[in-house]
Structures are given as structure tokens and as C-alpha cells.
Design a protein around this motif. Structure first.
Motif, PDB file in Angstrom:
ATOM      1  N   VAL A  75      11.791  28.762  23.865  1.00 15.62           N
ATOM      2  CA  VAL A  75      12.676  27.798  23.223  1.00 15.62           C
ATOM      3  C   VAL A  75      13.259  26.922  24.326  1.00 15.62           C
ATOM      4  CG1 VAL A  75      14.681  27.456  21.751  1.00 15.62           C
ATOM      5  CG2 VAL A  75      13.217  29.448  21.405  1.00 15.62           C
ATOM      6  N   CYS A  76      13.123  25.613  24.179  1.00 15.88           N
ATOM      7  CA  CYS A  76      13.549  24.673  25.227  1.00 15.88           C
ATOM      8  C   CYS A  76      14.443  23.597  24.627  1.00 15.88           C
ATOM      9  CB  CYS A  76      12.339  23.998  25.883  1.00 15.88           C
ATOM     10  SG  CYS A  76      11.135  25.151  26.594  1.00 15.88           S
ATOM     11  N   LEU A  78       5.780  15.994  22.080  1.00 19.38           N
ATOM     12  CA  LEU A  78       7.082  15.548  21.587  1.00 19.38           C
ATOM     13  C   LEU A  78       6.971  14.171  20.932  1.00 19.38           C
ATOM     14  CD1 LEU A  78       9.665  16.611  24.323  1.00 19.38           C
ATOM     15  CD2 LEU A  78       9.662  17.278  21.919  1.00 19.38           C
ATOM     16  N   GLU A  79       6.181  13.298  21.520  1.00 22.15           N
ATOM     17  CA  GLU A  79       5.991  11.969  20.940  1.00 22.15           C
ATOM     18  C   GLU A  79       5.347  12.070  19.558  1.00 22.15           C
ATOM     19  OE1 GLU A  79       3.620   7.782  21.845  1.00 22.15           O
ATOM     20  OE2 GLU A  79       3.473   9.464  23.230  1.00 22.15           O
ATOM     21  N   HIS A 107       1.588  25.707  20.255  1.00 20.07           N
ATOM     22  CA  HIS A 107       2.077  25.069  19.033  1.00 20.07           C
ATOM     23  C   HIS A 107       3.533  24.689  19.274  1.00 20.07           C
ATOM     24  CE1 HIS A 107      -1.397  26.276  16.547  1.00 20.07           C
ATOM     25  NE2 HIS A 107      -1.357  27.388  17.256  1.00 20.07           N
ATOM     26  N   MET A 108       3.862  23.437  19.042  1.00 20.03           N
ATOM     27  CA  MET A 108       5.234  22.957  19.237  1.00 20.03           C
ATOM     28  C   MET A 108       5.854  22.632  17.887  1.00 20.03           C
ATOM     29  SD  MET A 108       6.688  19.599  21.274  1.00 20.03           S
ATOM     30  CE  MET A 108       6.318  20.222  22.905  1.00 20.03           C
ATOM     31  N   ALA A 109       7.057  23.144  17.667  1.00 15.01           N
ATOM     32  CA  ALA A 109       7.824  22.820  16.468  1.00 15.01           C
ATOM     33  C   ALA A 109       9.210  22.372  16.892  1.00 15.01           C
ATOM     34  CB  ALA A 109       7.912  24.033  15.540  1.00 15.01           C
ATOM     35  N   PRO A 110       9.823  21.444  16.165  1.00 13.61           N
ATOM     36  CA  PRO A 110      11.116  20.899  16.598  1.00 13.61           C
ATOM     37  C   PRO A 110      12.283  21.814  16.257  1.00 13.61           C
ATOM     38  CG  PRO A 110      10.428  19.854  14.563  1.00 13.61           C
ATOM     39  CD  PRO A 110       9.310  20.776  14.964  1.00 13.61           C
ATOM     40  N   GLY A 131      15.590  19.813  20.726  1.00 10.47           N
ATOM     41  CA  GLY A 131      14.856  20.874  21.407  1.00 10.47           C
ATOM     42  C   GLY A 131      13.554  21.167  20.687  1.00 10.47           C
ATOM     43  N   PHE A 132      12.851  22.159  21.185  1.00 13.09           N
ATOM     44  CA  PHE A 132      11.584  22.519  20.570  1.00 13.09           C
ATOM     45  C   PHE A 132      11.255  23.981  20.878  1.00 13.09           C
ATOM     46  CE2 PHE A 132      10.806  20.523  24.675  1.00 13.09           C
ATOM     47  CZ  PHE A 132       9.985  21.438  25.322  1.00 13.09           C
TER      48      PHE A 132
END
Length: 711
Positions: free
Chosen positions: A156-157, A203-204, A237-240, A250-251
Motif C-alpha cells: 500500500v503506497c 497511475l495515469e 495489479h494496481m487499484a486506487p 494512494g494505491f
């Protein structure tokens, strides 16, 4: 030191006033008497000069003793009383020593009584806090247990890429090559382990999906493939993550190690290529034999038997090849793990954002299938097509490009269409095999290799009747998958871990203006063979731990012993207890310092008597190539800023004043832990004096007496 300076100034002024009064009296007498008597008075004063000097000296001593008594009774106790009053707030168990005049002692007794009452209330509040903390700890333990059981690695970032939370599997997956030291930690940047271009690209994509006005859109998610420093290939896998007003701050990254799957895909591709080549050769032999038999129908029986045998042998060899391929490929997967599902319109929108510019107009065609989904590596494919577009604009004079996207059975046709003179096929093929100026996931790419990774093909076609050319990339079509969603936490539920770090400022050139309460720190200490690095003394131990969001992370420590080149003296061993036998076989400082540099990256260094430790590190720069350029804070100097009237500023004295227990003294890690606890308790005391930014702290520390000491 300040009290002595004040005493000296006060004594000098008082003595000067006495001397001036005496001189004024004598001057007034001299003006009112005749000249003869005035000469007699002058002669008498000169004859008795020794007596007057002795009287002046006695007066000076009398004034000094009287003034010292006054200072001891009132001035010094009141100055210390002000510092002790601040300590009472920081350490409820602290009591002021009764000293000074009777009125001051009465005031001290009243303050101690007030402190006792405050400590009682503080204990009651602390008990309630501990009850709430235990309840919160139970929630944290549940979350930690849940995270530990997850098969995937989770990070988590915050929006700047600072790590706020990670599970054990993430720590195991994201490791560096330095003796298994983890490359991740709270407050550290995820860009240290995953290429920043991939994360920012994802992120974009998420931000673009969030701006899509369609209500039926799946929750935003983006996937990509990255290659780690040790060669591992992971699918992310990136989720917001949203704040209370649904703003992206964050994501969450879930990582899966797909190295074996990619290697299996590569082996499968090699197997298919080998089988194809062998099969073509075998079929060519069979076809040649059959054509020979058909052409020469009157050949002898022996020749016919020979060619028939050739056909049989080649058929058997072909069957064996197929059987071997089936056995070798039985465990291969049917899908390419490095590719992810993506909506075709999102890919077109991404290409339009990345490729368009002042000299090249890029548009989307009217024939784009809005229902089409693709299996692509969007980062690599975008970079490859952007490269091709730049070459078309720069070398072929193309000023306008159009993208079309259509379904063709199980494939998708992605077309780049432009007008103008036809481009030579040889030129286009050369561009396809030229290295791209960027990489994806650490891999060197070409346009041709990117298309091959997608299991696709490219076709170049001129359309003279329309006056245009078309470059077609055939990609795999896919069915949309269910998106990876994160449900918003229920209101009123306590936050876990350090999610308030979403609002932490990032490290930047303006770090001096950051609040010291919000910075990340590495608190460290060293043990050495002696006190003089210029004379050959060496570091034999480094201990450190991190402070993130006002918490001392005792689970994220750095503790290394170092084998010195020289011998240890008995004096140094008596202090830290380290012997040559304990250090023999430990790594050299050339191996340890790069590890410590990575551990302390993007933080402010904190140490007690930091000038001593930093001098040792500075002396090692030329030998190891490791330099520490981040700001440094020294608890020794900060203690003199906070308590200028206290007599001692050793680590033990400061810890005693602030109520910090001293454990593991004179071990590098033990001293670092005590220094970290002391520093955390200093932060509110500095704020009391208006010292709130890093620049404030550094400027104040530079004005102290100890700051003038050089090692």
C-alpha cells in the motif's frame, strides 16, 4: 555556560558602577578645594595607589561573593526552574530538585506537588489509552494475520510512491542482493524496487478511467509486468485508494511472481519454432518423395520401394517430433502471463495522449469497436508505437496519423493510417528491428519483439487508390475480466497502521522547510576501535533503525558487525565489549556501508554526537565510494538548544531528564534505540521554542557551543 556568562557581565557592570561612583565623589571633592589642597590630595592618592588597588580588589571579591550568592539563591534556580517546568510536561515522573532561596524552594515544592497531581491524571489517561491501544492492537493483529495469509504480495503506497503497509510475502519477494536485506520498509519509495515509469504509467491509466463519464464502467484498475533487480518477473495489479472526499491519494499493488510462467512461455515458443522448422523439413522430404513417385510412374519397383521407405521414415520421424513436443509442452500454459486485459478504447486514448504533438496530429478513426477488449502489455506497446510514429514524422514527413481498431474473429486489427508517398518496405522493416530508446520492465525492446511478445503479427500495405498507407498490428482479443475492487472502509472504524502517511510530504530539494514532526529519519550509532579516524581507527559496528510518522520502527533495524583491518585496543573493548574473535569473519566495511546507505536512503540522519560518527563515514568515502549527503541532526546539540542551563548533555543525562529507559548502552543498535526515543521526545520540546522545521533545528543547533567541536 549561559549562567556563567550572565554572572560575568553582571559582576563587571556592578564593579564598574562602584568604581564610577567613587571616582565621581573624588572628582566633586577636587573641584571644591583650593589648588594646594587639590595637589596634596593627588599626591596622597598616588602614594597610596597600592592601598586603593587592594581595596578595589577586595570590593570586587565582595561584590563577586555577594552576586554569586544572589545568583545561587535566585537567578540560577529560576532559570533551571523554567527548564524543569518544561520537562514536567514531557516526563510526568520528573521532579525538580529543591535549591535556592526560601521563596524559590517554596515555589519548587508547589510545582512538585502540582507535578504529582499531573502524574496521577496522566497515569489515568495513559491507562485509558492503553485500553484503547490494546483494542486497536487486536484489530491490527487481525489485519496482520489476514495480510500474512494472502498468497499474493501486497503493498500500500501513498500518491508519491511511499510505502505505507506491506505483508510478509512482499518482504520476501522484494529483496536486494545485500545478504537478504529487504528493499522495502515503511516510508521508503516503491520506485526503489519497481521501475518508476511502469508505476506512473499505471497511475495515469487509473486517473483516465476515473475521468470516464460512463456509469457502467468497472472499478478502475490497471495491470503491468515488471522485472526486478535480481531478474524476477512480477505481474502487478494496481487499484486506487481514495480519501474521505473520493480524491485519489494512494494505491494498492498486488504482486505475483510469474518468472516460471514466462520462462515456460519462452520454452514453449522455442519448442514451437523448433517443431515448425523440423516439420517443414520433414514435410518437404515427404512431398519430394511423393512428387518423384508421381512424376516417374514407370520407375522400377526397387526405386519405388526406396521412395516409399523414405516417406515411411519421414512420417515416423514427424510423429516422433509431434509426440516429443506434446510431452515437453504438456505443462505449458495457454495464455501469456505478461499480458493483461485492457479495453480497446482505453488503449486508443492512451496512444492519443502519448503520441500527439505540435508536428504530428493524431486522431481516432470512426471505425473503432467500443466493445473490443485486448490482451496487451500497454506500456511496452505504447512505447513501441510511439517510436514508430516519431520515425514516420521525422523521416517520412508524416504530419497526420489515424488509429483504427476492429475485431477480426478472435483477433483485433490495430491500424496506423497515414497519407502521402508509400514508405519502402525495407525501411519499415529496419525500424521494426531497431532498438527502442526506452525499456519496459528492464528488458531491451524492438518494435518487432514487442509485437512478438503479444503473439501477434504486423502487416504493411499501401493503398494507392486512396492515397494512403496502413500499418496493421494483429493482437489477441480478450473477454473483459472482473476488476480488482477495494471496498471503502465503513465509517467510524479505526484506521490501521499508518494510513495518515498519505498526507506526508515527499523528500525534495525544499526539505529544509519540512516540519521535523513529519520527516522520516534513520537513527544510527557506530562503535569504533578508537577515537581518531585520521590515526587509523575504524568502525566495527553500525546499528540503526527508522522513524516514520513519529514512530520508532523497531522491526526495521540495521545491525552489522564489521571486521577491521587493524587490531582492537583494550580500552575500546572495555567500552563496547567487542573482541577480535567476535569480529573475525564478519564482512568488511566496503560491503557494509552500501547496505547502510540503501537502508538510510531518503531520510534525515539522526545521531548523538553526530560529528564523531559522520567524521568516520567521511574518512571512508574515498575507500568505499559511499557518501552520505542527507541532512543530519544531533541530539547532543538539540539538548543544549532545549536545556541550555542543564549541566550534562550525555546520552544518559538526556535520557534521564526525558524519562527514557537506557537499555543496551554501548552497543550500536542499543544506543540508536535510546537516541531515537530521546529524539522523539525532543520534537515537542523544540516546538515549544518555535523550532518546527528542519532548517530551524539545524540553525539552532549550529549556534550551540558543542557545534564548534571538530573531529
Amino acid at each position: 555556560m549561559i549562567a556563567r556568562r550572565r554572572f560575568g557581565i553582571a559582576l563587571t557592570l556592578l564593579f564598574a558602577v562602584q568604581v564610577l561612583i567613587g571616582a565621581a565623589i573624588l572628582a566633586s571633592l577636587a573641584l571644591d578645594i583650593p589648588n594646594a589642597q587639590r595637589a596634596w590630595l593627588r599626591e596622597m592618592l598616588l602614594q597610596r595607589a597600592a592601598v586603593w588597588i587592594a581595596l578595589s580588589t577586595l570590593l570586587l571579591f565582595a561584590l563577586g561573593f555577594g552576586l554569586k550568592a544572589l545568583f545561587d539563591a535566585y537567578i540560577t534556580p529560576v532559570a533551571r526552574l523554567a527548564e524543569d517546568a518544561v520537562l514536567l510536561a514531557a516526563n510526568p515522573g520528573h521532579r525538580i530538585t529543591v535549591r535556592g532561596a526560601r521563596d524559590v524552594r517554596v515555589l519548587v515544592e508547589k510545582l512538585n506537588a502540582l507535578a504529582a497531581a499531573h502524574q496521577t491524571l496522566h497515569s489515568d489517561v495513559q491507562e485509558k489509552i492503553e485500553l484503547a491501544s490494546r483494542a486497536l492492537a487486536e484489530e491490527k493483529n487481525r489485519l496482520a494475520a489476514l495480510m500474512a495469509e494472502l498468497a499474493l504480495s501486497v503493498l500500500v503506497c501513498n500518491i508519491d510512491g511511499r510505502i505505507l503497509l506491506f505483508n510478509t510475502r512482499a518482504r520476501q519477494l522484494l529483496r536486494t542482493g545485500h545478504q537478504g536485506v529487504s528493499a522495502i520498509g515503511l516510508g521508503r519509495s516503491v520506485f526503489g524496487v519497481i521501475e518508476s515509469g511502469l508505476v506512473l504509467h499505471a497511475l495515469e491509466q487509473i486517473q483516465h478511467q476515473l475521468q470516464d463519464p460512463r456509469d457502467d464502467m468497472a472499478p478502475p484498475v490497471c495491470s503491468f509486468v515488471a522485472t526486478l533487480a535480481d531478474g524476477q518477473i512480477v505481474r502487478a495489479h494496481m487499484a486506487p485508494v481514495f480519501d474521505s472526499v473520493r480524491a485519489l491519494n494512494g494505491f494498492v499493488l498486488t504482486l505475483e511472481d510469474i518468472t516460471r510462467h514466462v520462462e515456460a512461455d519462452n520454452r514453449r515458443d522455442a519448442l514451437v519454432q523448433s517443431l515448425t522448422q523440423d516439420t517443414r523439413a520433414t514435410l518437404a522430404n515427404i512431398r519430394a518423395a511423393v512428387e518423384t513417385i508421381q512424376t516417374f510412374s514407370d520407375m522400377s519397383g526397387a526405386k519405388r520401394t526406396q521412395f516409399t521407405a523414405i516417406i515411411g521414415d519421414e512420417s515416423m520421424r514427424l510423429a516422433a517430433q509431434i509426440e516429443r513436443a506434446v510431452q515437453q509442452g504438456s505443462n505449458a500454459t495457454d495464455s501469456r502471463r505478461e499480458l493483461e486485459d485492457m479495453r480497446g478504447t482505453d488503449l486508443i486514448a492512451l496512444l492519443l495522449r502519448r503520441i500527439g504533438g505540435p508536428s504530428l496530429r493524431v486522431t481516432a478513426g470512426d471505425t473503432i469497436d467500443a466493445t473490443l477488449w485486448l490482451r496487451v502489455d500497454s506500456y511496452a506497446l505504447t512505447q513501441a508505437l510511439a517510436y514508430l510514429s516519431r520515425r514516420l514524422a521525422a523521416d517520412a514527413g508524416v504530419t497526420e496519423l489515424r488509429f483504427d481498431l476492429q475485431r477480426a474473429d478472435r483477433l483485433a486489427h490495430l491500424d496506423l493510417v497515414w497519407s502521402g508517398a508509400p514508405l519502402p518496405a525495407d525501411t519499415l522493416r529496419a525500424w521494426e528491428h531497431a532498438p527502442l530508446p526506452v525499456s519496459a520492465g528492464g528488458l531491451a525492446l524492438t518494435l518487432n519483439s514487442v509485437i512478438a511478445r503479444h503473439g501477434g503479427e504486423s502487416v504493411y500495405r499501401c493503398e494507392p487508390a486512396e492515397g494512403r498507407a496502413r500499418y496493421r498490428v494483429m493482437l489477441q482479443a480478450a473477454e473483459p475480466r472482473s476488476a480488482f475492487d477495494i471496498a471503502p472502509p465503513p465509517t467510524g472504524r479505526p484506521e490501521f497502521y499508518d494510513f495518515d502517511l498519505f498526507h506526508q510530504p515527499g523528500q525534495s530539494a525544499e526539505i529544509d522547510q519540512c516540519l521535523i514532526s513529519q520527516l522520516s529519519y534513520t537513527v544510527f550509532d557506530t562503535e569504533t576501535t578508537g577515537l581518531d579516524p585520521a590515526a587509523g581507527d575504524e568502525i566495527i559496528s553500525i546499528g540503526a533503525l527508522r522513524i516514520v510518522n513519529g514512530r520508532l520502527l523497531q522491526q526495521e533495524t540495521f545491525d552489522r558487525l564489521i571486521e577491521p583491518r587493524g587490531e582492537l585496543s583494550a580500552e575500546s573493548t572495555s567500552i563496547h565489549g567487542l573482541t577480535h574473535a567476535m569480529l573475525k569473519g564478519q564482512p568488511r566495511v566496503e560491503a557494509v556501508l552500501p547496505q547502510f546507505r540503501d537502508f538510510a536512503a531518503d531520510t534525515v540522519l539522526v545521531a548523538h554526537n553526530a560529528a564523531f560518527d559522520m567524521r568516520f563515514l567521511q574518512m571512508l568515502e574515498a575507500r568505499t565510494g559511499v557518501a552520505f549527503r542527507q541532512p543530519v541532526l544531533d541530539t547532543l546539540l538539540l539538548s543544549q538548544v532545549i536545556h541550555p542551563h542543564q549541566p550534562g548533555h550525555s546520552l544518559e543525562a538526556i535520557a534521564a531528564r526525558l524519562g527514557v529507559p537506557v537499555i543496551g548502552r554501548h552497543t550500536a543498535l542499543g544506543d540508536a534505540i535510546v537516541t531515537g526515543e530521546v529524539f522523539l521526545r525532543m520534537i515537542p520540546l523544540l516546538a515549544e521554542k518555535g523550532i518546527v522545521t528542519l532548517k530551524d533545528a539545524r540553525d539552532a543547533a549550529q549556534q550551540t557551543l558543542y557545534a564548534r567541536i571538530r573531529y
